[in-house]
Scaffold this motif. Structure first.
Motif, PDB file in Angstrom:
ATOM      1  N   LYS A  73       0.123   6.956   1.914  1.00 19.22           N
ATOM      2  CA  LYS A  73      -0.686   6.139   1.169  1.00 19.22           C
ATOM      3  C   LYS A  73      -0.922   4.916   1.776  1.00 19.22           C
ATOM      4  O   LYS A  73      -1.757   4.099   2.051  1.00 19.22           O
ATOM      5  N   THR A  74       0.397   4.237   2.346  1.00 18.32           N
ATOM      6  CA  THR A  74       0.488   3.122   2.639  1.00 18.32           C
ATOM      7  C   THR A  74       0.025   2.854   4.237  1.00 18.32           C
ATOM      8  O   THR A  74      -0.004   1.789   4.588  1.00 18.32           O
ATOM      9  N   GLN A  75      -0.053   4.070   5.007  1.00 20.90           N
ATOM     10  CA  GLN A  75      -0.364   4.025   6.314  1.00 20.90           C
ATOM     11  C   GLN A  75      -1.180   5.100   6.811  1.00 20.90           C
ATOM     12  O   GLN A  75      -1.549   5.291   7.613  1.00 20.90           O
ATOM     13  N   LEU A  76      -2.418   5.034   5.689  1.00 21.30           N
ATOM     14  CA  LEU A  76      -3.464   5.964   5.956  1.00 21.30           C
ATOM     15  C   LEU A  76      -4.185   5.778   6.813  1.00 21.30           C
ATOM     16  O   LEU A  76      -4.587   6.573   7.846  1.00 21.30           O
ATOM     17  N   SER A  77      -4.515   4.409   7.421  1.00 23.79           N
ATOM     18  CA  SER A  77      -5.460   4.049   8.424  1.00 23.79           C
ATOM     19  C   SER A  77      -4.744   4.458   9.802  1.00 23.79           C
ATOM     20  O   SER A  77      -5.278   5.130  10.694  1.00 23.79           O
ATOM     21  N   ARG A  78      -3.407   4.307   9.818  1.00 23.31           N
ATOM     22  CA  ARG A  78      -2.797   4.746  11.207  1.00 23.31           C
ATOM     23  C   ARG A  78      -2.650   6.303  11.270  1.00 23.31           C
ATOM     24  O   ARG A  78      -2.831   6.695  12.502  1.00 23.31           O
ATOM     25  N   GLU A 130      -7.455  11.690  14.321  1.00 18.82           N
ATOM     26  CA  GLU A 130      -8.742  11.596  15.041  1.00 18.82           C
ATOM     27  C   GLU A 130      -8.663  11.642  16.703  1.00 18.82           C
ATOM     28  O   GLU A 130      -9.195  12.072  17.445  1.00 18.82           O
ATOM     29  N   LEU A 137      -4.736   8.479  10.056  1.00 19.26           N
ATOM     30  CA  LEU A 137      -6.181   8.759  10.200  1.00 19.26           C
ATOM     31  C   LEU A 137      -6.342   8.739  11.930  1.00 19.26           C
ATOM     32  O   LEU A 137      -7.037   9.877  12.484  1.00 19.26           O
ATOM     33  N   ALA A 138      -6.034   7.524  12.304  1.00 14.68           N
ATOM     34  CA  ALA A 138      -6.095   7.208  13.640  1.00 14.68           C
ATOM     35  C   ALA A 138      -5.761   8.673  14.589  1.00 14.68           C
ATOM     36  O   ALA A 138      -6.047   9.026  15.578  1.00 14.68           O
ATOM     37  N   GLN A 139      -4.261   8.831  14.261  1.00 11.96           N
ATOM     38  CA  GLN A 139      -3.606   9.932  14.993  1.00 11.96           C
ATOM     39  C   GLN A 139      -4.140  10.918  14.798  1.00 11.96           C
ATOM     40  O   GLN A 139      -4.615  11.878  15.814  1.00 11.96           O
TER      41      GLN A 139
END
Length: 68
Positions: free
Chosen positions: A10-15, A21, A17-19
């Protein structure tokens, strides 16, 4: 393949998602335990998706999905 607990996800969702992707597989776990194994084709032969599935929604139903 990293195993990430729900709180970290929840706190690192953007990171994360990048992994994903970038083609990496990430497992989200609860208390260090993944939530079961995925079973490809588990519904094969049990459900059918016809071409009508991809038809545009009727106007009245579309309004409901859009909150109207």
């Amino acid at each position: 393949m990293p195993v990430v607990n729900v709180h970290e996800a929840k706190t690192q969702l953007s990171r994360l998602l990048a992994q994903v992707e970038a083609g990496e597989e990430v497992v989200i776990a609860r208390r260090g335990q993944p939530r079961g194994k995925r079973q490809p084709d588990v519904l094969k032969g049990k459900i059918a998706i016809t071409d009508a599935f991809f038809d545009p929604l009727p106007e009245d139903e579309l309004k409901l999905w859009e909150g109207g």
